[in-house]
Scaffold this motif. Structure first.
Motif, PDB file in Angstrom:
ATOM      1  N   ASN A   1       0.825  -1.215   0.000  1.00 54.92           N
ATOM      2  CA  ASN A   1       0.000   0.000   0.000  1.00 54.92           C
ATOM      3  C   ASN A   1       0.856   1.261   0.000  1.00 54.92           C
ATOM      4  OD1 ASN A   1      -2.553  -1.245  -0.020  1.00 54.92           O
ATOM      5  ND2 ASN A   1      -2.505  -1.566   2.185  1.00 54.92           N
TER       6      ASN A   1
ATOM      7  N   ALA B   1       1.950   1.786  -3.513  1.00 55.95           N
ATOM      8  CA  ALA B   1       0.831   2.335  -4.279  1.00 55.95           C
ATOM      9  C   ALA B   1       0.633   3.821  -3.985  1.00 55.95           C
ATOM     10  CB  ALA B   1      -0.447   1.560  -3.970  1.00 55.95           C
TER      11      ALA B   1
ATOM     12  N   LEU C   1      -1.324  -4.345  -7.593  1.00 53.49           N
ATOM     13  CA  LEU C   1      -1.746  -3.114  -6.923  1.00 53.49           C
ATOM     14  C   LEU C   1      -1.061  -1.901  -7.545  1.00 53.49           C
ATOM     15  CD1 LEU C   1      -3.379  -1.771  -4.687  1.00 53.49           C
ATOM     16  CD2 LEU C   1      -1.468  -2.208  -3.111  1.00 53.49           C
TER      17      LEU C   1
END
Length: 341
Positions: free
Chosen positions: A70, A73, A99
């Motif tokens: 994350n 990202a 992702l």
């Protein structure tokens, strides 16, 4: 490429001092920047260490890998890269790439594999299948493993050097030796070949040889690694696995760049990269190596002539700017132009 590109590099850039001059990614980033582009490196392993309280890699992956994905990202969302370069960091997998692709749907995703035996690297081939382009430091059976798995754009790309740091240093007598070997005697994935083990074992018995990282001897790294190469008259390279086109250790690139006379076990199509008797000396047999080594140790002018030519060749043809340019050409045109292509 006329427009300046933003390149986001996902890699394992170790914080260990011994590896500070070994990692290819800072060199690639430097080459891209010198070509007028912007490059940012995200160190996956360092990010995972910061997120996870566990020393165990398996526990860190299980509970904290998603946080790192994350974070990647989020950085990609803010950076908006044109190119994402993946250097197969440990723990990184298909989910990481998926992702990142969702966050940057218009970016080109390219990866680089510098390891042999990709089938033995966990999730390596499946992760590579999520990329647009794969480069590897061989063009033989290891790269063929990717092609057989369905990757269409798989291309050889050689290791690079940085002439700003990888050159022959003036060193004290402590570093001077006739013959240098660095590394293990055999690759953990292959037990069928004993040529390297036999050769290094014999070197270990000789007083005029310096060995690091084998037979219980300490590893060498950081600036000391470059000093050790600079102080050696002859640097020995034997690949972990011989009959693979273009496949060779980055040890060969480092040795050439730091100005020792490289004596290398011949590998498939090696003369397309470095020419025998001009840039280095190849050998095929155990006896041939020692005959050549003895001859060059007693003929300093001839030894240094080849060592100088090898250093000049690697600095000119395999520097980070040149290799970064090949990568950009590959992305733009689907191929790149070099002597070996």
């Amino acid at each position: 490429m006329p427009k300046a590109k933003r390149i986001f590099i996902i890699a394992d850039v170790s914080s260990k001092g011994v590896k500070i001059y070994l990692n290819q990614m800072p060199k690639l980033a430097k080459g891209l920047i010198r070509l007028g582009h912007d490059a940012r490196i995200f160190s996956y392993c360092d990010a995972l260490k910061k997120e996870s309280p566990f020393k165990s890699r398996s526990l860190s992956k299980r509970f904290y890998k998603s946080r790192v994905d994350n974070l990647i990202a989020e950085q990609i969302k803010n950076y908006k890269p044109d190119i994402v370069y993946v250097s197969f960091a440990r723990v990184l997998d298909c989910e990481t790439i998926e992702l990142a692709r969702q966050t940057a749907p218009n970016a080109v995703f390219i990866g680089g594999d510098g390891d042999p035996w990709p089938k033995l690297q966990k999730n390596r081939i499946e992760t590579a299948k999520k990329l647009d382009i794969l480069t590897a430091t061989n063009d033989g059976e290891f790269l063929q493993d990717y092609r057989d798995a369905g990757l269409k754009n798989c291309v050889f790309m050689p290791n690079m050097c940085d002439p700003d740091t990888d050159y022959r240093y003036e060193v004290t007598e402590d570093w001077k030796t006739d013959i240098l070997w660095t590394g293990t005697t055999k690759h953990r994935a292959d037990t069928s070949e004993n040529f390297r083990e036999k050769l290094v074992t014999e070197l270990s018995k000789r007083n005029n040889c310096s060995l690091y990282g084998c037979f219980g001897r300490l590893q060498i790294g950081g600036i000391d690694y470059l000093y050790a190469i600079s102080g050696a008259k002859i640097g020995v390279n034997v690949n972990a696995y011989g009959p693979v086109k273009f496949c060779h250790s980055d040890r060969l690139t480092q040795y050439l760049a730091c100005g020792t006379l490289v004596m290398a076990k011949r590998f498939d199509e090696c003369d397309l990269l470095y020419k025998d008797k001009l840039h280095l000396r190849y050998f095929d047999t155990y006896e041939e190596f020692f005959d050549l080594a003895d001859w060059y140790l007693s003929h300093e002018t001839e030894r240094k002539k080849i060592a100088d030519a090898g250093m000049q060749h690697i600095h000119t043809e395999f520097n980070s700017v040149k290799i970064a340019g090949y990568m950009l050409e590959l992305i733009e045109k689907g191929s790149y132009s070099a002597r070996w292509t």
